[in-house]
Design a protein around this motif. Structure first.
Motif, PDB file in Angstrom:
ATOM      1  N   LEU A   1       0.825  -1.216   0.000  1.00 16.48           N
ATOM      2  CA  LEU A   1       0.000   0.000   0.000  1.00 16.48           C
ATOM      3  C   LEU A   1       0.857   1.264   0.000  1.00 16.48           C
ATOM      4  N   LYS A   2       1.969   1.224   0.727  1.00 15.45           N
ATOM      5  CA  LYS A   2       2.870   2.377   0.737  1.00 15.45           C
ATOM      6  C   LYS A   2       3.463   2.611  -0.650  1.00 15.45           C
ATOM      7  N   MET A   3       3.817   1.521  -1.318  1.00 14.58           N
ATOM      8  CA  MET A   3       4.379   1.605  -2.659  1.00 14.58           C
ATOM      9  C   MET A   3       3.348   2.182  -3.634  1.00 14.58           C
ATOM     10  N   VAL A   4       2.092   1.756  -3.495  1.00 15.14           N
ATOM     11  CA  VAL A   4       1.012   2.279  -4.344  1.00 15.14           C
ATOM     12  C   VAL A   4       0.840   3.778  -4.117  1.00 15.14           C
ATOM     13  N   LYS A   5       0.831   4.187  -2.857  1.00 17.15           N
ATOM     14  CA  LYS A   5       0.662   5.599  -2.530  1.00 17.15           C
ATOM     15  C   LYS A   5       1.778   6.446  -3.125  1.00 17.15           C
TER      16      LYS A   5
ATOM     17  N   GLN B   1       1.460   9.175  -6.307  1.00 13.94           N
ATOM     18  CA  GLN B   1       1.839  10.570  -6.063  1.00 13.94           C
ATOM     19  C   GLN B   1       2.964  11.033  -6.993  1.00 13.94           C
ATOM     20  N   ASN B   2       3.798  10.083  -7.430  1.00 16.34           N
ATOM     21  CA  ASN B   2       5.011  10.467  -8.163  1.00 16.34           C
ATOM     22  C   ASN B   2       5.151   9.829  -9.545  1.00 16.34           C
TER      23      ASN B   2
ATOM     24  N   PHE C   1      -4.437   0.479  -6.600  1.00 17.33           N
ATOM     25  CA  PHE C   1      -5.379   1.059  -5.648  1.00 17.33           C
ATOM     26  C   PHE C   1      -4.770   1.206  -4.260  1.00 17.33           C
ATOM     27  N   GLY C   2      -5.066   2.351  -3.638  1.00 16.82           N
ATOM     28  CA  GLY C   2      -4.620   2.626  -2.279  1.00 16.82           C
ATOM     29  C   GLY C   2      -5.517   1.970  -1.240  1.00 16.82           C
ATOM     30  N   GLN C   3      -5.255   2.266   0.022  1.00 15.59           N
ATOM     31  CA  GLN C   3      -5.927   1.591   1.134  1.00 15.59           C
ATOM     32  C   GLN C   3      -7.444   1.775   1.108  1.00 15.59           C
TER      33      GLN C   3
END
Length: 342
Positions: free
Chosen positions: A246-250, A254-255, A290-292
């Motif tokens: 999830l952190k990787m997706v976020k 964003q970037n 997809f994020g959390q």
């Protein structure tokens, strides 16, 4: 004499207890050593996705604090088999093999969504085929590997266009044979994914993508799945695995506009898969991640229905005799819901 016998018996009991303690200590020590030195075995395919970035930059190894053994597959059904026989710990598996497995009684669980198929997957037709609108597909030869996400998406697209799939010559063809058939003009089109789609676009055009089919109500996913006993026995690495995902997706969402063909991760993935950095970047961005909050919503509101749709699809093809009344037990959202994402 009686007192001596009692002392002797007591000594033997103490010695036996001492030996048992030593044996148990050695046994637990061996088990601890085994766990300390065991690798987390993760399956992977040739899909260009965020998991490949994690593979080349060590994201999961850092998050888990464990050694990671990446095991390559070209068959998702084989991955599920290896999960079941405990030679694999976690695997990226699509809707069709997953639904087939759980309907057959395999106790596999979805713990996260890896990606949704998007613009890097679609129905591409020969420029010389004369197919410029959906109705022109009638009577044409379209190749697709059966029992794949591409097969399902093709039929969902035909359903959306109100074209009976019997009106189209849908040919079951393995992916490694399709390119040769395309070059010989033995087929008019193909539902393809990844680098194959990019190759076919050189002398073909895309009629519909999996992103459009998803917007019409037929999304196709690849999930991270484990056996149910892994959830009970090894939550200590599953939770950080999901959190790292999830952190990787976020961070990606964003970037992603900052990623270029010169980015080190893109170059490393390109080398791993023997692709050009340009194609690697295109295919990476051709999927949805997809994020959390999105994953939690999909898990609770949509996923049981999607699995039921796939079950009906497989039964309609006479692949399965039955569809489960409820697929909810095969969806495990707790790791998503409990994740701490900064």
């Amino acid at each position: 004499m009686t007192q001596l016998f009692l002392k002797s018996s007591l000594t033997q009991i103490k010695l036996q207890f001492f030996y048992i303690v030593i044996l148990l200590t050695l046994l637990f020590g061996c088990i601890s050593y085994q766990y300390a030195n065991a690798a987390v075995r993760i399956g992977w395919t040739d899909q260009v996705d965020l998991a490949k970035l994690a593979q080349v930059n060590g994201t999961y190894r850092k998050a888990l604090g464990e050694r990671v053994d990446w095991q390559q597959y070209d068959d998702e059904f084989k991955m599920i088999h290896d999960l079941a026989v405990e030679t694999l710990d976690i695997a990226p598996v699509g809707l069709i093999p997953l639904t087939s497995a759980v309907t057959a009684g395999v106790q596999v669980r979805i713990i996260a969504i890896s990606f949704q198929y998007g613009n890097s997957s679609g129905l591409v037709v020969q420029n010389k085929s004369g197919i410029d609108k959906p109705e022109a597909l009638i009577g044409k030869k379209i190749a697709v590997p059966f029992l794949t996400s591409a097969h399902y998406s093709l039929l969902k697209a035909l359903e959306h266009w109100k074209i009976d799939f019997h009106q189209v010559q849908i040919i079951n063809m393995p992916a490694n044979k399709i390119e040769d058939a395309w070059k010989k003009h033995e087929i008019d089109g193909v539902y393809a994914d990844g680098i194959s789609l990019l190759h076919f676009q050189k002398d073909g055009h895309v009629l519909v993508t999996s992103q459009q089919v998803a917007d019409w109500g037929g999304p196709t996913y690849t999930f991270w799945v484990v056996m149910d006993n892994e959830i009970v026995l090894k939550p200590y690495w599953l939770q950080p695995f999901v959190e790292a995902t999830l952190k990787m997706v976020k961070e990606y969402n964003q970037n992603k506009d900052k990623l270029t063909v010169k980015s080190q991760d893109i170059i490393s993935v390109a080398q791993l898969l023997k692709l050009s950095p340009e194609d690697t970047l295109t295919l990476l961005k051709g999927k949805e991640y997809f994020g959390q909050r999105e994953q939690s919503l999909i898990f609770t509101r949509h996923l049981p229905g999607y699995l039921n749709q796939i079950g009906l699809f497989l039964r309609g093809l006479n692949v399965m005799n039955n569809v489960l009344s409820d697929y909810l037990i095969y969806i495990y959202p707790s790791f998503i819901n409990d994740a701490k994402i900064k």
